[in-house]
Design an enzyme around this catalytic site. Sequence first.
Site, PDB file in Angstrom:
ATOM      1  N   CYS A  93       1.814   5.671  -5.433  1.00  0.00           N
ATOM      2  CA  CYS A  93       2.587   4.856  -4.176  1.00  0.00           C
ATOM      3  C   CYS A  93       4.060   4.774  -4.368  1.00  0.00           C
ATOM      4  O   CYS A  93       4.940   5.499  -3.929  1.00  0.00           O
ATOM      5  CB  CYS A  93       1.990   3.539  -4.286  1.00  0.00           C
ATOM      6  SG  CYS A  93       2.203   2.774  -2.841  1.00  0.00           S
ATOM      7  N   ARG A 129       0.637  -2.198   8.357  1.00  0.00           N
ATOM      8  CA  ARG A 129       0.791  -1.588   7.105  1.00  0.00           C
ATOM      9  C   ARG A 129      -0.500  -0.953   6.519  1.00  0.00           C
ATOM     10  O   ARG A 129      -1.442  -1.160   7.362  1.00  0.00           O
ATOM     11  CB  ARG A 129       0.627  -2.846   5.846  1.00  0.00           C
ATOM     12  CG  ARG A 129       2.163  -3.284   5.593  1.00  0.00           C
ATOM     13  CD  ARG A 129       1.955  -4.266   4.662  1.00  0.00           C
ATOM     14  NE  ARG A 129       2.015  -3.779   3.208  1.00  0.00           N
ATOM     15  CZ  ARG A 129       3.196  -3.541   2.632  1.00  0.00           C
ATOM     16  NH1 ARG A 129       4.251  -3.431   3.288  1.00  0.00           N
ATOM     17  NH2 ARG A 129       2.913  -2.912   1.282  1.00  0.00           N
ATOM     18  N   HIS A 193      -4.134   3.588  -5.211  1.00  0.00           N
ATOM     19  CA  HIS A 193      -4.405   2.383  -6.470  1.00  0.00           C
ATOM     20  C   HIS A 193      -5.838   2.395  -6.811  1.00  0.00           C
ATOM     21  O   HIS A 193      -6.601   3.193  -6.445  1.00  0.00           O
ATOM     22  CB  HIS A 193      -3.566   1.156  -6.116  1.00  0.00           C
ATOM     23  CG  HIS A 193      -2.431   1.261  -5.678  1.00  0.00           C
ATOM     24  ND1 HIS A 193      -1.352   0.979  -6.582  1.00  0.00           N
ATOM     25  CD2 HIS A 193      -1.709   1.241  -4.630  1.00  0.00           C
ATOM     26  CE1 HIS A 193      -0.347   1.105  -6.036  1.00  0.00           C
ATOM     27  NE2 HIS A 193      -0.482   0.933  -4.798  1.00  0.00           N
TER      28      HIS A 193
HETATM   29  N1  GLN Z   1       6.912  -0.262  -1.445  1.00  0.00           N
HETATM   30  C1  GLN Z   1       6.331   0.773  -1.023  1.00  0.00           C
HETATM   31  C2  GLN Z   1       5.523   0.353   0.478  1.00  0.00           C
HETATM   32  O1  GLN Z   1       5.237  -0.659   0.761  1.00  0.00           O
HETATM   33  C3  GLN Z   1       5.494   0.949  -2.175  1.00  0.00           C
HETATM   34  C4  GLN Z   1       4.061  -0.151  -2.151  1.00  0.00           C
HETATM   35  C5  GLN Z   1       3.293   0.261  -3.288  1.00  0.00           C
HETATM   36  O2  GLN Z   1       3.744   0.740  -4.443  1.00  0.00           O
HETATM   37  N2  GLN Z   1       2.095  -0.191  -3.104  1.00  0.00           N
HETATM   38  O3  GLN Z   1       5.451   1.395   0.965  1.00  0.00           O
END
Ligand code: GLN
Length: 245
Positions: A93, A129, A193
Amino acid sequence: MKMKVLWMYHDIMDLYGDRGNIQVLKKRCLDRDIEIEVDTCGINEEKNLSDFHLIFIGGGADREQGLLYEDLVNRKQDILDAIDAKSFVLLICGGYQFFGQYYIDNNNREIQGLGIFDYYTKSNPNVGRCIGNIEIEADLDGKKVTVVGFENHGGQTMNVTTPFGKVVSGHGNVYQGEYEGFYNGQVLGTYMHGPLLPKNPEVADFIIKKALSKEYDNVELKPLDDTLELQAKEAMRKRMHAKKG
Ligand code: GLN
């Protein structure tokens, strides 16, 4: 054999149990009498990255990414040298986003990337998101494997020429996207993840093998009993498909 792992920014980038990936690597090596040494690297700590078979960076929110990107960018040459020396790199990520050109967050703040690869990441307030469970069909050097995980990112990663896999369910690199992650034979970046490796033993072994090949020829890994891991993966797949209905 002995595998040396460098876990970078272990104290900052550790979202959604990403440390579980390290636990899995340890267990799967030790079960095969492969020695494993896990070293960590925080901001300003001196390490020679080429000394390691595997370099790992977990995920982190925008705040965490903002804290460390300068340190990472200062290590660009060292990272390039390690890739040249055949160290394998696993990025989750936020860690994945860092290896591209840049990341622009929701407040239009730009976090500089290493610029090693052409992809770039931008938040898009017009789409939601990318959150939830995800299933992809990954291509592990020609071998197709189902991989499951969990994603939560606002960043939309574009211009990925060599994705890690094709999305079966979930989002991937962009909202409702078709492809997930990046993989070029040496660097694997993914939004998965979950953490990634406990439910995907094939990926764990693939990474161990790739990492060990930096030093050892014709690495063969003794098969392990993955019944539990594969059951967990199947249970997750079933739930996802039931929801999709
Ligand atoms: N901050 C980044 C995003 O929201 C990565 C988030 C994460 O590592 N889950 O895209």
